[in-house]
Motif scaffolding. Structure first.
Motif, PDB file in Angstrom:
ATOM      1  N   UNK A  97      -3.855  11.835 -11.463  1.00 43.82           N
ATOM      2  CA  UNK A  97      -2.685  11.813 -10.586  1.00 43.82           C
ATOM      3  C   UNK A  97      -2.520  10.473  -9.885  1.00 43.82           C
ATOM      4  N   UNK A  98      -1.279  10.201  -9.543  1.00 40.52           N
ATOM      5  CA  UNK A  98      -0.908   9.146  -8.613  1.00 40.52           C
ATOM      6  C   UNK A  98      -0.200   9.792  -7.440  1.00 40.52           C
ATOM      7  N   UNK A  99      -0.201   9.110  -6.306  1.00 42.01           N
ATOM      8  CA  UNK A  99       0.415   9.653  -5.096  1.00 42.01           C
ATOM      9  C   UNK A  99       1.671   8.862  -4.773  1.00 42.01           C
ATOM     10  N   UNK A 100       2.788   9.575  -4.639  1.00 42.46           N
ATOM     11  CA  UNK A 100       4.035   8.919  -4.250  1.00 42.46           C
ATOM     12  C   UNK A 100       3.988   8.561  -2.774  1.00 42.46           C
ATOM     13  N   UNK A 101       4.272   7.300  -2.505  1.00 41.99           N
ATOM     14  CA  UNK A 101       4.405   6.840  -1.123  1.00 41.99           C
ATOM     15  C   UNK A 101       5.809   7.144  -0.620  1.00 41.99           C
ATOM     16  N   UNK A 102       6.755   7.035  -1.529  1.00 42.94           N
ATOM     17  CA  UNK A 102       8.136   7.429  -1.297  1.00 42.94           C
ATOM     18  C   UNK A 102       8.720   7.754  -2.664  1.00 42.94           C
ATOM     19  N   UNK A 103       9.939   8.179  -2.714  1.00 42.98           N
ATOM     20  CA  UNK A 103      10.530   8.553  -3.995  1.00 42.98           C
ATOM     21  C   UNK A 103      10.507   7.370  -4.964  1.00 42.98           C
TER      22      UNK A 103
END
Length: 341
Positions: free
Chosen positions: A182-188
């Motif tokens: 997984x990667x984590x969205x900081x913003x859209x």
């Protein structure tokens, strides 16, 4: 009667000798040694199953700040059956730790069963990766943002080699992450590199390391970090906008909604140091990134202040809260000072 007395005196003398021997060893030891079961662990044995939680310190600093201590302790608490590995540039020997009196935060973390410390040897780490050619040709003393750039590189190499989850040292874990890749969205549509996880030898990370070298520019903040993750994600996936609080999927990769780690966005980072709004329950979050890089004001947590960060520390890193965080007039053992970005 005389023999019994002599025997008793001999036993007493033996006990006294043992006592003074142990006292002498302790007084002469400038370092507190790791328990044998911890010192014997090597990286491959500990992290080779891809279940480790990884933290990195790229400066020479040896004493974790209270914020760093809270991040590591909270991860160890949330993942009790998994190893938490802390790689430190200033550590050169895994068999010895600094003394309690000199480094109380270090000692606090070393006493946690599933926390392990390792030297951060970048040249050795980058072997058999695309990063070695880059590392051997640069002059670190001339590089801008070197502490951050070297951390960006190190986290890619560690997770590619061993798998697991990487976290910045200003992330407080509150519940387990149920994802493997997984990667984590900081913003859209924009990815963070402050937290991510992959199985060992995942091709996404290999391509990230190649891109790191091909497009290296330390003058541009984030070019080797979140911007790198974002441009690689766009090459891999055709992702749209998030719908409500749902994660996005692409091949065998998950792009997690900003609520998972960034329910408070970076322009609002001061909310962590304001009185706790109980409506902020973080029910959709796995961990909270405190945006410590933004904290140029040096704000700290204060015992009894009822701020959001104080409540998070009291609940998720109770040892750190008890031993390292102080009260409003400087009373108490410590303050929650700056950690990494």
């Amino acid at each position: 009667m005389l023999k019994e007395l002599q025997h008793s005196l001999l036993v007493v003398l033996l006990l006294v000798c043992v006592f003074f021997y142990q006292l002498n060893v302790k007084s002469r030891c400038l370092f507190s040694c790791l328990p044998p079961q911890k010192s014997q662990q090597d990286l491959e044995t500990l992290l080779g199953h891809g279940r480790g939680i990884v933290f990195i310190e790229t400066s020479e600093r040896m004493e974790p700040t209270p914020l760093v201590s809270c991040a590591v302790e909270s991860a160890a608490k949330i993942y009790p059956g998994q190893p938490v590995a802390f790689f430190m540039k200033g550590l050169y020997d895994t068999t010895q730790l600094p003394s309690n009196s000199t480094y109380p935060g270090f000692s606090l973390l070393s006493a946690i069963d599933n926390v392990f410390f390792f030297p951060l040897d970048m040249k050795r780490l980058f072997e058999d990766t695309p990063l070695l050619s880059w590392y051997t040709r640069i002059n670190a003393s001339m590089e801008r943002n070197w502490l951050h750039v070297s951390s960006d590189a190190s986290r890619l190499a560690i997770i590619w080699k061993y798998g697991g989850i990487y976290m910045d040292t200003d992330i407080i874990s509150i519940r387990p992450i149920p994802e493997e890749n997984f990667l984590a969205a900081q913003s859209s549509r924009y990815s963070s590199n402050g937290v991510f996880g992959f199985l060992p030898h995942h091709p996404f990370l290999w391509e990230c390391m190649e891109n790191f070298v091909e497009h290296y520019n330390s003058e541009i903040w984030g070019n080797q970090g979140p911007s790198l993750m974002t441009r690689m994600l766009r090459l891999w996936c055709k992702l749209g906008d998030f719908q409500e609080v749902s994660d996005l999927r692409c091949l065998n990769l998950s792009f997690l909604h900003p609520q998972r780690f960034y329910p408070i966005s970076y322009p609002e980072w001061r909310r962590y140091y304001e009185v706790w709004d109980r409506d902020l329950g973080f029910n959709d979050s796995y961990a909270l990134h405190l945006w410590n890089y933004m904290n140029k004001e040096g704000r700290t947590v204060v015992r009894g202040s009822n701020t959001l960060v104080e409540n998070l520390c009291r609940k998720h890193c109770p040892r750190t809260y008890r031993d390292l965080i102080q009260g409003p007039e400087g009373s108490g053992p410590g303050t929650l000072g700056p950690g990494n970005k």
